[in-house]
Design a protein around this motif. Structure first.
Motif, PDB file in Angstrom:
ATOM      1  N   UNK A 135      32.619  35.173  23.364  1.00 48.05           N
ATOM      2  CA  UNK A 135      31.728  36.004  24.171  1.00 48.05           C
ATOM      3  C   UNK A 135      32.262  36.231  25.583  1.00 48.05           C
ATOM      4  N   UNK A 136      33.273  35.456  25.989  1.00 45.66           N
ATOM      5  CA  UNK A 136      33.780  35.507  27.360  1.00 45.66           C
ATOM      6  C   UNK A 136      35.146  36.172  27.487  1.00 45.66           C
ATOM      7  N   UNK A 137      35.982  36.010  26.459  1.00 49.59           N
ATOM      8  CA  UNK A 137      37.387  36.357  26.598  1.00 49.59           C
ATOM      9  C   UNK A 137      37.612  37.854  26.822  1.00 49.59           C
ATOM     10  N   UNK A 138      36.757  38.707  26.278  1.00 48.69           N
ATOM     11  CA  UNK A 138      36.972  40.150  26.452  1.00 48.69           C
ATOM     12  C   UNK A 138      36.836  40.552  27.921  1.00 48.69           C
ATOM     13  N   UNK A 139      35.836  40.003  28.601  1.00 47.29           N
ATOM     14  CA  UNK A 139      35.670  40.300  30.023  1.00 47.29           C
ATOM     15  C   UNK A 139      36.849  39.818  30.837  1.00 47.29           C
ATOM     16  N   UNK A 140      37.381  38.657  30.483  1.00 49.87           N
ATOM     17  CA  UNK A 140      38.554  38.101  31.157  1.00 49.87           C
ATOM     18  C   UNK A 140      39.760  39.010  30.964  1.00 49.87           C
ATOM     19  N   UNK A 141      40.039  39.383  29.722  1.00 50.67           N
ATOM     20  CA  UNK A 141      41.200  40.237  29.434  1.00 50.67           C
ATOM     21  C   UNK A 141      41.046  41.623  30.046  1.00 50.67           C
ATOM     22  N   UNK A 142      39.855  42.183  29.990  1.00 54.63           N
ATOM     23  CA  UNK A 142      39.624  43.500  30.605  1.00 54.63           C
ATOM     24  C   UNK A 142      39.999  43.481  32.080  1.00 54.63           C
ATOM     25  N   UNK A 143      39.563  42.436  32.779  1.00 56.08           N
ATOM     26  CA  UNK A 143      39.829  42.359  34.218  1.00 56.08           C
ATOM     27  C   UNK A 143      41.322  42.213  34.498  1.00 56.08           C
ATOM     28  N   UNK A 144      42.025  41.518  33.625  1.00 55.07           N
ATOM     29  CA  UNK A 144      43.477  41.340  33.793  1.00 55.07           C
ATOM     30  C   UNK A 144      44.194  42.680  33.716  1.00 55.07           C
ATOM     31  N   UNK A 145      43.881  43.457  32.688  1.00 52.72           N
ATOM     32  CA  UNK A 145      44.599  44.720  32.491  1.00 52.72           C
ATOM     33  C   UNK A 145      44.150  45.804  33.472  1.00 52.72           C
ATOM     34  N   UNK A 146      42.895  45.764  33.870  1.00 52.37           N
ATOM     35  CA  UNK A 146      42.417  46.727  34.868  1.00 52.37           C
ATOM     36  C   UNK A 146      43.133  46.521  36.200  1.00 52.37           C
ATOM     37  N   UNK A 147      43.375  45.255  36.554  1.00 47.01           N
ATOM     38  CA  UNK A 147      43.954  44.930  37.856  1.00 47.01           C
ATOM     39  C   UNK A 147      45.425  44.508  37.758  1.00 47.01           C
ATOM     40  N   UNK A 148      46.076  44.875  36.664  1.00 45.46           N
ATOM     41  CA  UNK A 148      47.500  44.577  36.498  1.00 45.46           C
ATOM     42  C   UNK A 148      48.326  45.470  37.426  1.00 45.46           C
ATOM     43  N   UNK A 149      48.946  44.861  38.431  1.00 42.93           N
ATOM     44  CA  UNK A 149      49.758  45.634  39.386  1.00 42.93           C
ATOM     45  C   UNK A 149      51.256  45.379  39.229  1.00 42.93           C
ATOM     46  N   UNK A 150      51.656  44.799  38.054  1.00 41.91           N
ATOM     47  CA  UNK A 150      53.084  44.574  37.802  1.00 41.91           C
ATOM     48  C   UNK A 150      53.511  45.190  36.466  1.00 41.91           C
TER      49      UNK A 150
ATOM     50  N   UNK B 114      48.551  39.843  41.278  1.00 40.24           N
ATOM     51  CA  UNK B 114      49.817  39.409  40.693  1.00 40.24           C
ATOM     52  C   UNK B 114      51.019  39.670  41.599  1.00 40.24           C
ATOM     53  N   UNK B 115      51.125  40.877  42.103  1.00 40.51           N
ATOM     54  CA  UNK B 115      52.299  41.249  42.896  1.00 40.51           C
ATOM     55  C   UNK B 115      52.403  40.383  44.156  1.00 40.51           C
ATOM     56  N   UNK B 116      51.306  40.219  44.851  1.00 38.76           N
ATOM     57  CA  UNK B 116      51.325  39.431  46.078  1.00 38.76           C
ATOM     58  C   UNK B 116      51.647  37.970  45.799  1.00 38.76           C
ATOM     59  N   UNK B 117      51.121  37.440  44.690  1.00 34.66           N
ATOM     60  CA  UNK B 117      51.415  36.051  44.331  1.00 34.66           C
ATOM     61  C   UNK B 117      52.897  35.865  44.020  1.00 34.66           C
ATOM     62  N   UNK B 118      53.466  36.788  43.264  1.00 37.37           N
ATOM     63  CA  UNK B 118      54.884  36.690  42.913  1.00 37.37           C
ATOM     64  C   UNK B 118      55.789  36.772  44.138  1.00 37.37           C
ATOM     65  N   UNK B 119      55.390  37.546  45.123  1.00 40.30           N
ATOM     66  CA  UNK B 119      56.161  37.607  46.364  1.00 40.30           C
ATOM     67  C   UNK B 119      56.220  36.235  47.037  1.00 40.30           C
ATOM     68  N   UNK B 120      55.138  35.500  46.970  1.00 43.22           N
ATOM     69  CA  UNK B 120      55.119  34.173  47.587  1.00 43.22           C
ATOM     70  C   UNK B 120      56.014  33.191  46.838  1.00 43.22           C
TER      71      UNK B 120
END
Length: 294
Positions: free
Chosen positions: A20-35, A107-113
């Motif tokens: 019941x939770x994983x779809x919301x988690x995955x949706x947010x990942x792909x919506x905000x995927x900046x890499x 993601x992008x900002x974290x990878x820069x660090x």
């Protein structure tokens, strides 16, 4: 690497009856995927009752964008993460609970660090919902002093790896660093994994741990009330980690007792009878554990 391109970040999500939770988690990942295609997503299911329907739903929506791994036994949160980390092809891993969602790109900002080769762990600001901050790091020693330090550092929006470990619900870690410390300790089924990783990583004297308040995620806690079973399990794993780190068990128990006496008093002032009863029973349990250490 399904698309043949080099992956820069692997997200590992361990599920257990989390359909019941994983779809919301995955949706947010792909919506905000900046890499873009530099992202790899791995879901490890710890032998859930609903794994078949959950996997079928994920495959239908995301296809090969998500790697699905079924763990044939529930060996605990750490064991599931070890399976996911081993399968990860990127040098940086984001450990993520299935009830976590992103509301902005990170993601992008974290990878820069992580260009800093000394960076082992990067933590983010945890939110209950947008605009409502939650606990992003935890005192290494559950005690009244630890609580006061936490309040002070949170108020200042600062972090120190000397006093706190990054909250385990969502954090970045260098895969090489995890391999160097042997991964998650699979003797810990649940709770205090972040404390154990924190200590072992710093023992390497090779890596640093940072917290970035400008990176954030949502992890709803909904003012969860602790129950006695959970409190005992947290305490048990805490004592296990303390023994690994050669910390005095009796001293740690005394600090634990004093902290929960404070919590009990606070609950009494709030007229919260149920949690008062839980804390009272737990303190009696701690006193018995202290006596066993004599």
């Amino acid at each position: 690497m399904l698309d043949g391109k080099v992956k820069k970040l692997s997200i590992v999500i361990v599920t257990y009856n989390s359909g019941a939770l994983i779809e919301g988690c995955l949706n947010s990942i792909f919506i905000h995927n900046d890499i873009d295609t530099a992202l790899e997503v791995i879901v490890v299911d710890n032998d859930s009752a609903d794994y078949a329907t959950t996997f079928a739903s994920i495959e239908k929506k995301y296809g090969e964008s998500v790697t699905l791994i079924r763990n044939v036994e529930n060996g605990g949160y750490g064991q599931g993460n070890n399976i996911g980390i081993k399968a990860a092809s990127a040098p940086i891993v984001l450990i993520m609970n299935p009830d976590v969602t992103l509301f902005a790109p990170v993601f992008r900002k974290a990878l820069l660090q992580f260009r800093d080769i000394k960076l082992g762990i990067l933590g983010m600001q945890q939110y209950e919902k947008v605009g409502m901050r939650r606990q992003s790091f935890l005192p290494l020693h559950p005690s009244i002093i630890g609580l006061l330090l936490y309040k002070l550092y949170t108020w200042c929006h600062c972090y120190s790896s000397r006093f706190f470990c990054i909250h385990g619900s969502c954090f970045f870690i260098r895969k090489e660093a995890m391999e160097n410390i042997g991964g998650f300790d699979e003797n810990i089924f649940l709770y205090n994994e972040e404390m154990d990783i924190h200590y072992r990583l710093l023992q390497q004297k090779k890596y640093i741990i940072k917290y970035d308040k400008t990176l954030s995620y949502i992890h709803p806690m909904h003012n969860r009330k602790e129950n006695l079973k959970e409190l005992k399990q947290r305490f048990s794993t805490y004592m296990y980690v303390c023994k690994k780190m050669s910390l005095s068990s009796r001293t740690m128990i005394c600090k634990y007792i004093n902290l929960y006496r404070l919590y009990l008093f606070r609950s009494f002032l709030k007229h919260d009878t149920d949690i008062c009863n839980t804390y009272s029973t737990f303190i009696l349990y701690l006193l018995r554990q202290k006596k066993l250490q004599s």
